[in-house]
Design an enzyme around this catalytic site. Structure first.
Site, PDB file in Angstrom:
ATOM      1  N   ARG A  57      17.241 -23.039   4.410  1.00  0.00           N
ATOM      2  CA  ARG A  57      16.584 -21.858   5.111  1.00  0.00           C
ATOM      3  C   ARG A  57      16.327 -20.568   4.265  1.00  0.00           C
ATOM      4  O   ARG A  57      15.319 -19.849   4.513  1.00  0.00           O
ATOM      5  CB  ARG A  57      17.081 -21.406   6.411  1.00  0.00           C
ATOM      6  CG  ARG A  57      16.381 -20.433   7.294  1.00  0.00           C
ATOM      7  CD  ARG A  57      16.515 -20.523   8.799  1.00  0.00           C
ATOM      8  NE  ARG A  57      18.119 -20.467   8.908  1.00  0.00           N
ATOM      9  CZ  ARG A  57      18.757 -19.437   8.882  1.00  0.00           C
ATOM     10  NH1 ARG A  57      18.454 -18.349   8.822  1.00  0.00           N
ATOM     11  NH2 ARG A  57      20.112 -19.816   8.938  1.00  0.00           N
ATOM     12  N   TYR A 110      -8.388 -10.843  11.199  1.00  0.00           N
ATOM     13  CA  TYR A 110      -7.887 -12.018  11.496  1.00  0.00           C
ATOM     14  C   TYR A 110      -7.344 -12.024  12.874  1.00  0.00           C
ATOM     15  O   TYR A 110      -6.539 -11.209  13.388  1.00  0.00           O
ATOM     16  CB  TYR A 110      -6.967 -12.635  10.522  1.00  0.00           C
ATOM     17  CG  TYR A 110      -6.307 -13.740  10.941  1.00  0.00           C
ATOM     18  CD1 TYR A 110      -6.938 -14.870  11.406  1.00  0.00           C
ATOM     19  CD2 TYR A 110      -4.753 -13.796  10.916  1.00  0.00           C
ATOM     20  CE1 TYR A 110      -6.025 -16.236  12.034  1.00  0.00           C
ATOM     21  CE2 TYR A 110      -4.008 -14.706  11.579  1.00  0.00           C
ATOM     22  CZ  TYR A 110      -4.758 -16.005  11.989  1.00  0.00           C
ATOM     23  OH  TYR A 110      -4.062 -16.994  12.455  1.00  0.00           O
ATOM     24  N   ASP A 186      -4.493  -8.036   3.878  1.00  0.00           N
ATOM     25  CA  ASP A 186      -4.983  -9.445   3.945  1.00  0.00           C
ATOM     26  C   ASP A 186      -5.942  -9.713   2.781  1.00  0.00           C
ATOM     27  O   ASP A 186      -6.985  -9.374   2.980  1.00  0.00           O
ATOM     28  CB  ASP A 186      -5.317  -9.722   5.336  1.00  0.00           C
ATOM     29  CG  ASP A 186      -5.597 -11.111   5.385  1.00  0.00           C
ATOM     30  OD1 ASP A 186      -5.746 -11.877   4.617  1.00  0.00           O
ATOM     31  OD2 ASP A 186      -5.516 -11.647   6.722  1.00  0.00           O
ATOM     32  N   LYS A 211      -5.918 -21.410   3.453  1.00  0.00           N
ATOM     33  CA  LYS A 211      -7.358 -21.237   3.129  1.00  0.00           C
ATOM     34  C   LYS A 211      -7.452 -21.642   1.600  1.00  0.00           C
ATOM     35  O   LYS A 211      -7.245 -22.683   1.031  1.00  0.00           O
ATOM     36  CB  LYS A 211      -7.797 -20.002   3.544  1.00  0.00           C
ATOM     37  CG  LYS A 211      -7.245 -19.664   4.983  1.00  0.00           C
ATOM     38  CD  LYS A 211      -7.728 -20.589   6.009  1.00  0.00           C
ATOM     39  CE  LYS A 211      -7.564 -19.900   7.566  1.00  0.00           C
ATOM     40  NZ  LYS A 211      -6.401 -19.604   7.770  1.00  0.00           N
TER      41      LYS A 211
END
Length: 410
Positions: A57, A110, A186, A211
Site C-alpha cells: 500500500r 471536472y 488540473d 485520459k
C-alpha cells in the site's frame, strides 16, 4: 549506464522524455522496459525507515518509473504520486484545504472534483467559492475574500471542462501566493507537452492519467506532481492511509501508453484545429469553443502560456438539445462516450448528465479528437449533420490549419 532521461532531463525535449523516461539502467542484458512487479508484500527486518517499501500500500517497483516520468514531464523536482483514479488524486489534493478554510474553484470544472468539493463544503469542512476562472478580477476578489477570510486553496483548470475557458495561470498563481493559498492545477486537458503549470507558479499539478497520458481507454489512474517536499509528504500520507493506490498492472499499462503521447497529441491537436475551423463555418453550428480559434476569448492567453491548443473542442448545435442528440446518434466514426484523451474520437452532449452546471448550454457537444484520419472525422460529422438537419449546409472549408447526481461525468 544511467538512463539519459534521468541524468539530463533538462537537456531533452518533452517528446523525447515521454519515450526515454522511466527506463531501467543500461546494463548488459537488462530489459528495455521496466518489469511488472505483482507483490503485496516485501521482505524486511528491523525498524522501518523512510525509503523502505514495507508493504504494497506504500510502494511498488512498478509505480516508480511512471512517477519518475510524470515528474520529469511536469518539471517537478520530486517523484510524482500516482493514485487509483483521477478523482482519488483530486480527493488527496482537496485534503490540503484546512478544516474551516476556503477553496476557490472554477464553476466549470471536472464534475467529479466539483461535486466532491460541494459535498465537503456542505458538511462544513470548508467554504467553497466558485468563480469564472477566466475573469481575473472575480478570481482575485474570491482569493482575497473582499473583507472576509482569504482563500487557502485556488483550484485551477485551464482550459476548463467543458466550456474551455482559459485561466491566466501566472497572474492567478501570484495572486494566490500573495494570500498564502496553495494552487492546484488540473492539467489533464493540456498534458505537460502543451502546458507546464509548475513553471507558471502552481504548487501541485493534477492529472487524470486515464485520459491522454495513458491514452488507450483501458486504464483508470490519477496523478499529482509537486516540487514542494511538505506538500508531497502530506499527499503521500493521504494516499497511504486512505488507500487509493494504483494497481501495478495499471501503472505498467499507463507507462506503455505514455510512450506515444507526443505522437498522439501532435496528431489530435492538428486535427482539432482543422475541425474547429471547418465547424466554425457550418450552418448547423451556432458556436465553436476552441482556444485555437483567433476569435475565441481565450486565444491570446492560450497562445501565451501553451505550446498548442489541445485536442478538445465544443460546439453548440443549431436546433437545441434534440438536434444535438440527433447529430450524436447519426455518427459512425465518432464514438458517443463520456471520457476523452484516447486514440479514438469521442463525442457527447454534456447536459445529458444531471449534475452538469446550468451554465453549460443544453445543445453543447464536447468533442475529444483522436488520431483517426481528419477527413474521415469531418465526413462523419457532415453526414451526421445532414441526417439530423437535412436543410443544413456547409461553407467550403479552408483545409489549412490556422492559428447524474450520483455519477460524475468525465
Amino acid at each position: 549506464m544511467t538512463n539519459p532521461a534521468a541524468a539530463h532531463p533538462d537537456q531533452l525535449s518533452p517528446d523525447t522524455v515521454v519515450v526515454a523516461a522511466g527506463r531501467p539502467a543500461r546494463e548488459h542484458d537488462a530489459p528495455v522496459n521496466p518489469p511488472l512487479v505483482l507483490s503485496s508484500t516485501y521482505v524486511g527486518t528491523g525498524q522501518v525507515v523512510d525509503g523502505d517499501r514495507a508493504y504494497g500500500r506504500y510502494s511498488n517497483p512498478t509505480w516508480d518509473p511512471l512517477e519518475d516520468a510524470l515528474a520529469q514531464l511536469e518539471g517537478a523536482t520530486l517523484p510524482a504520486l500516482i493514485f487509483s483514479s483521477g478523482l482519488a488524486a483530486a480527493s488527496a489534493a482537496l485534503s490540503l484545504v484546512p478544516v474551516g478554510g476556503v477553496l476557490v474553484m472554477p464553476i466549470h470544472s471536472y464534475q467529479g472534483a466539483l461535486v466532491m468539493a460541494q459535498e465537503l463544503a456542505a458538511k462544513g469542512l470548508f467554504t467553497l467559492r466558485t468563480v469564472d476562472i477566466a475573469n481575473n478580477d472575480e478570481v482575485i476578489a474570491a482569493l482575497t475574500g473582499a473583507g472576509e477570510k482569504a482563500a487557502d486553496m485556488l483550484w485551477l483548470e485551464s482550459p476548463t471542462n467543458p466550456m474551455l475557458e482559459v485561466a491566466d495561470i501566472h497572474v492567478l498563481c501570484r495572486a494566490a501566493q500573495a494570500v498564502g493559498a496553495v494552487v492546484v492545477t488540473d492539467n489533464t486537458f493540456s498534458t505537460p507537452l502543451v502546458q507546464k503549470p509548475l513553471e507558471l507558479g502552481a504548487d501541485v499539478v493534477l492529472h487524470s492519467v486515464t485520459k491522454y497520458l495513458a491514452g488507450h481507454s483501458d486504464v483508470i489512474l490519477g496523478a499529482l506532481a509537486t516540487s514542494n517536499p511538505e506538500l508531497r509528504a502530506t499527499l503521500l500520507h493521504h494516499r497511504s492511509i486512505h488507500g487509493a493506490i494504483a494497481g501495478p498492472f495499471e501503472a505498467w499499462l499507463a507507462l506503455r501508453g505514455l510512450r506515444t503521447l507526443a505522437l498522439r497529441v501532435e496528431r489530435s491537436q492538428a486535427s482539432a484545429l482543422v475541425l474547429a475551423n471547418r465547424l466554425d463555418t457550418h450552418d448547423g453550428v451556432t458556436k465553436v469553443l476552441f482556444p485555437g480559434l483567433p476569435s475565441d476569448p481565450g486565444h491570446a492567453r492560450a497562445k501565451a502560456q501553451m505550446s498548442g491548443f489541445g485536442s478538445i473542442l465544443c460546439i453548440e448545435v443549431a436546433g437545441g438539445a434534440e438536434a444535438a442528440n440527433a447529430v450524436v446518434e447519426a455518427l459512425c466514426v465518432w464514438t458517443p462516450a463520456t471520457s476523452l484523451g484516447g486514440v479514438e474520437s469521442l463525442i457527447e452532449r454534456r447536459r445529458r448528465h444531471a449534475n452538469e452546471p446550468d451554465t453549460v448550454p443544453e445543445n453543447l457537444l464536447r468533442l475529444s479528437v483522436g488520431i483517426e484520419n481528419v477527413e474521415d472525422l469531418w465526413n462523419d460529422l457532415e453526414q451526421a449533420f445532414a441526417l439530423a438537419a437535412p436543410g443544413a449546409s456547409t461553407v467550403a472549408p479552408d483545409t489549412e490549419a490556422s492559428e447524474t447526481p450520483a455519477v460524475s461525468p468525465e
